[in-house]
Design an enzyme around this catalytic site. Sequence first.
Site, short mmCIF file in Angstrom:
data_model
loop_
_atom_site.label_atom_id
_atom_site.label_comp_id
_atom_site.label_asym_id
_atom_site.label_seq_id
_atom_site.Cartn_x
_atom_site.Cartn_y
_atom_site.Cartn_z
N HIS A 152 -8.01 -1.18 -1.23
CA HIS A 152 -6.80 -0.36 -1.19
C HIS A 152 -5.82 -0.89 -2.21
O HIS A 152 -5.55 -2.10 -2.26
CB HIS A 152 -6.19 -0.41 0.21
CG HIS A 152 -4.87 0.29 0.32
ND1 HIS A 152 -4.74 1.65 0.19
CD2 HIS A 152 -3.62 -0.20 0.51
CE1 HIS A 152 -3.47 1.98 0.32
NE2 HIS A 152 -2.77 0.88 0.51
N LYS A 173 3.79 0.44 -3.94
CA LYS A 173 2.78 0.24 -4.98
C LYS A 173 2.64 1.48 -5.86
O LYS A 173 2.56 1.37 -7.09
CB LYS A 173 1.42 -0.10 -4.34
CG LYS A 173 1.41 -1.40 -3.54
CD LYS A 173 0.03 -1.72 -3.03
CE LYS A 173 -0.45 -0.69 -2.00
NZ LYS A 173 0.36 -0.69 -0.78
N SER A 174 2.61 2.65 -5.24
CA SER A 174 2.44 3.88 -6.03
C SER A 174 3.67 4.15 -6.89
O SER A 174 3.55 4.59 -8.04
CB SER A 174 2.17 5.06 -5.10
OG SER A 174 0.94 4.91 -4.42
#
EC number: 2.7.11.-
Length: 325
Positions: A152, A173-174
């Site tokens: 992930h 994170k994105s």
Amino acid sequence: MKPTVISADALFDAHRAALKWEWIAGHAHPERRFDEVAVRDAQSAADLVGYLNYIHPYRVQIVGRREVRYLQPGDASGDNPVELQEKRISRIVTLEPPVLVVADGCTPPDRLVAMCERADIPLFCTEDSAGHVIDVLRGYLSQHFAERTSRHGVFMDILGLGVLLTGESGLGKSELGLELISRGHGLVADDVVDLFRVSQAAIEGRCPELLRNLLEVRGIGLLDIRAIFGETAVRRKMRLKLIVHLVRKETLDRDFERLPYEPLFEDILGMPVRKVVIAVDAGRNLAVLVEAAVRNTVLQLRGIDTYRDFIQRHRDLMDSGDSGL
């Protein structure tokens, strides 16, 4: 997990267009497969494909121009060249090859074709050179039989280095990936990254087909990065060189040293991968920090370690009795 199975017909179909080969003999058992023990024991795809060799069984045997001459009766010396030819060709059966490939545009000897029919060994013929066939099949099999796992995170090309951004859900994170893309870096995969150990010293990361070119940002939804930023903003695959792990500030203070003397590594598929831990806190420019971590990793890969150089400089000053201040 390492796949150990591929059939002759799957191998044929995968390269029908690229190698333009024909299936000449051995049609009775298209499901003929590689020996599973040989696949598990193989150190690389070179153990699974090569020129005709009586010492190496259970691999794809490639018959080029020289090998065809060796199997012709005119090449056999002795009182009965036909009998010697039959003996040489019959020995191929004992190798139990999953597939036999005649390359270099050569015509397979009739006895070889008959032997493949009797033994149900698939025989392919191609105009391409034997060396090219070996290169293509080794590349394909190295990926097909590679150890693999899924992680992930967000996998990116940052300054030419494959970087995996990891961390618990909700740390951004994105969003960080989106900012890095806007700074000129490339997206490989978001959310799920498929990792393959394609050689003893290389792990390759790719995006699942379903998620290709997509990035999910909370509050906005799915973004098609290729459509928004263009072709140069996405990559099909990259070699994994660095893991950037995002943590909360209190986690960093509690579980990690501020200046670790030894570099951090994380085991991926039995291979150590460099790791950097970055705290997520208000006011921190994570994109700049990630770029700095990548640049520092590039220096380390070149043998330049800033922290060790500082320690050595400190020791030299202590030995000289000069504080340096």
